[in-house]
Write an enzyme that holds these catalytic residues in place. Structure first.
Site, PDB file in Angstrom:
ATOM      1  N   ARG A   1      94.852  -7.536  -4.638  1.00 29.41           N
ATOM      2  CA  ARG A   1      95.441  -8.866  -5.514  1.00 29.41           C
ATOM      3  C   ARG A   1      96.596  -8.266  -6.340  1.00 29.41           C
ATOM      4  NH1 ARG A   1      89.733  -9.679  -7.690  1.00 29.41           N
ATOM      5  NH2 ARG A   1      89.355  -8.952  -5.560  1.00 29.41           N
TER       6      ARG A   1
ATOM      7  N   LYS B   1      85.430   4.440  -4.124  1.00 25.35           N
ATOM      8  CA  LYS B   1      84.343   4.165  -3.242  1.00 25.35           C
ATOM      9  C   LYS B   1      83.488   5.173  -2.780  1.00 25.35           C
ATOM     10  CE  LYS B   1      87.727   0.839  -0.976  1.00 25.35           C
ATOM     11  NZ  LYS B   1      86.861  -0.371  -1.222  1.00 25.35           N
TER      12      LYS B   1
END
Length: 509
Positions: free
Chosen positions: A362, A288
């Site tokens: 996920r 990020k």
């Protein structure tokens, strides 16, 4: 990279502290404190205890309200100082509509929003003129005040720390209000405070084993609770390649924390709550940007909300069977971290091609929801996660994204949101979303398959959910962290999901 044991690092972990406000209830006829809070729907006349306060100021309060053109709009607050014998009188508008459980909580939060955080004097909150059909409204006011009176300042100097407020809530039915708050609602406040504490801690203090230790400590002495912790060796036995893969770049091994509460009938299928617990999210190899990365300490908010909900439900002794599963991993870049293009094999046997290592939530949910179904055969499964920026862009911070397979279930969840005060709004889940996940070298991809991002994230998780199981997917990326105060929470983590999931449990026990 040399790995340190969790035990060797425990000394680095400060204890979680849930400093609760002092709340007691008293009869309306008893004397008021020097600081009082009144709820108003008119500036022409005052009723009940508000009228008594005005009389004790020889009418000066009402005159001051009229001169200041005080608004009675819901949640509008204004304080007056040194009027008559009172140090502070705060008036809170409640409009002229019937108040719900959620709006009563909001009023409780607004009631203390202008009170000194470290006030030495106790504050009287007067509730006898509330317009509502809700039983024991004073207890819901207390809950809202308790939710708002939260401070995470454990790392500040002693002189900068805050102490909880001391509140005396006047009630026409003091005994019933006391019982409702002490035996029920205060545990919701504790659960929300726990979730906020966990999400507010720095990443170096909360890693998978530290999360486990802090949460386990909160359940000591609570009946009908069984806690199991799956370590790396256990995950290998269950072939949890997705959960292990996300955590393998970190010095801290992943964990799967399972808290089972059996307050219902023996043999009844439980409700399963599964929360994403990324204790810090750098994005992994798909790193990020630095801007805002500090907030990724709260990427465990789904797991924290599950822990808080279990704490509330078990503490009050709800007659229900409930199991909470919290997959925990730290997503870090390292020489042994997973890479884009890698393929992971899940507990279900489904293989996942990694397109982005920053779509890791996920992945850990995939193994956790499969384990929940295989081990506990739940009658309903709710998973909660700070999963996608798409959900935040679609719904901002007013609603959490709700995705289910059945519209009727969506409607039930929207009703639970309205009742709890934590609102949800449905997003679609179309068969094409599952088709988009198809990989050329594995069964599915974890990301990079186009829009809509929130639904694609849900489809990845849904791949591991039995089609006949009532399933609720909550994406809380937009509501998890507040940039400004709201009625029932100060800026920062609001512990979103504790009230919502608790309501779901109440509605489905």
């Amino acid at each position: 990279m040399k790995k340190l044991s969790a035990l060797a690092l425990l000394w680095l972990v400060p204890l979680v502290s849930m400093a609760m406000p002092g709340i007691e209830f008293s009869a309306e006829r008893e004397a008021f404190n020097k600081r009082v809070v009144l709820f108003i729907d008119s500036t022409e006349t005052l009723t009940g205890s508000a009228q008594t306060v005005n009389q004790r100021t020889d009418g000066a309060l009402l005159k001051a309200m009229q001169a200041a053109e005080v608004s009675t709009a819901f949640g509008k607050t204004q304080s007056f100082y040194g009027v008559g014998p009172y140090t502070q009188i705060t008036v809170v508008g409640m409009a002229d509509e019937a108040l719900t459980q959620a709006s009563l909580q909001d009023l409780g939060g607004y009631a203390i929003s202008e009170l000194p955080a470290n006030g030495e004097q106790p504050v009287s909150i007067l509730t006898d003129n509330l317009t509502t059909e809700v039983a024991t409204p004073a207890a819901w006011i207390a809950m809202g005040a308790g939710l708002r009176d939260y401070h995470f300042d454990k790392y500040k100097k002693a002189e900068s720390k805050t102490t909880p407020r001391q509140l005396v809530i006047q009630s026409g039915d003091m005994s019933a209000a006391t019982a409702k708050y002490q035996d029920d609602l205060r545990y919701l406040v504790q659960g929300a405070h726990l979730a906020r504490d966990m999400a507010s801690e720095p990443g170096k203090s909360i890693y998978p084993q530290a999360f486990v230790d802090k949460v386990k400590a909160q359940f000591k002495g609570i009946d009908n609770v069984d806690i199991d912790v799956l370590k790396l060796s256990d995950m290998k036995k269950h072939n949890m390649g997705a959960l292990m893969g996300v955590g393998q770049g970190s010095i801290h091994d992943p964990r799967l924390l399972v808290i089972e509460y059996t307050g219902g009938k023996k043999g009844d299928a439980p409700i399963a709550l599964v929360g994403k617990g990324i204790t810090f999210d750098t994005g992994g190899i798909s790193l990020k940007k630095n801007d805002g990365m500090w907030a990724m300490k709260s990427d465990l908010s789904g797991a924290a909300a599950v822990a808080g909900t279990l704490l509330a439900v078990a503490s009050r002794g709800e007659e229900v069977n409930l199991v909470g599963l919290m997959p925990l991993a730290e997503n870090m870049p390292a020489e042994d971290a997973i890479r884009p293009g890698d393929v992971l094999t899940t507990m279900q046997g489904t293989t996942i091609e990694i397109i982005s290592t920053d779509a890791e939530g996920r992945l850990i949910l995939a193994d956790a929801v499969r384990y929940a179904q295989d081990e506990y055969q739940p009658k309903m499964l709710v998973n909660i996660a700070t999963l996608t920026g798409s959900a935040a862009r679609a719904l901002s911070d007013e609603y959490a994204a709700l995705i289910t397979r059945e519209w009727e279930l969506s409607e039930q969840m929207m009703a639970a949101g309205k009742a709890s005060g934590e609102l949800v709004w449905p997003l679609p889940l179309h068969p094409n979303h599952f088709k988009q996940l198809k990989s050329e070298i594995a069964d599915i991809k974890n990301s990079g398959v186009g829009s809509p991002g929130a639904s694609i994230g849900a489809a990845v998780v849904g791949t591991f959910i039995d089609e006949d199981l009532p399933w609720v997917h909550l994406d809380i990326a937009g509501v998890d962290w507040l940039n400004s105060d709201i009625a029932v929470a100060p800026k920062g983590s609001q512990g979103w999901g504790v009230r919502f999931m608790d309501q779901v449990v109440r509605d489905n026990k």
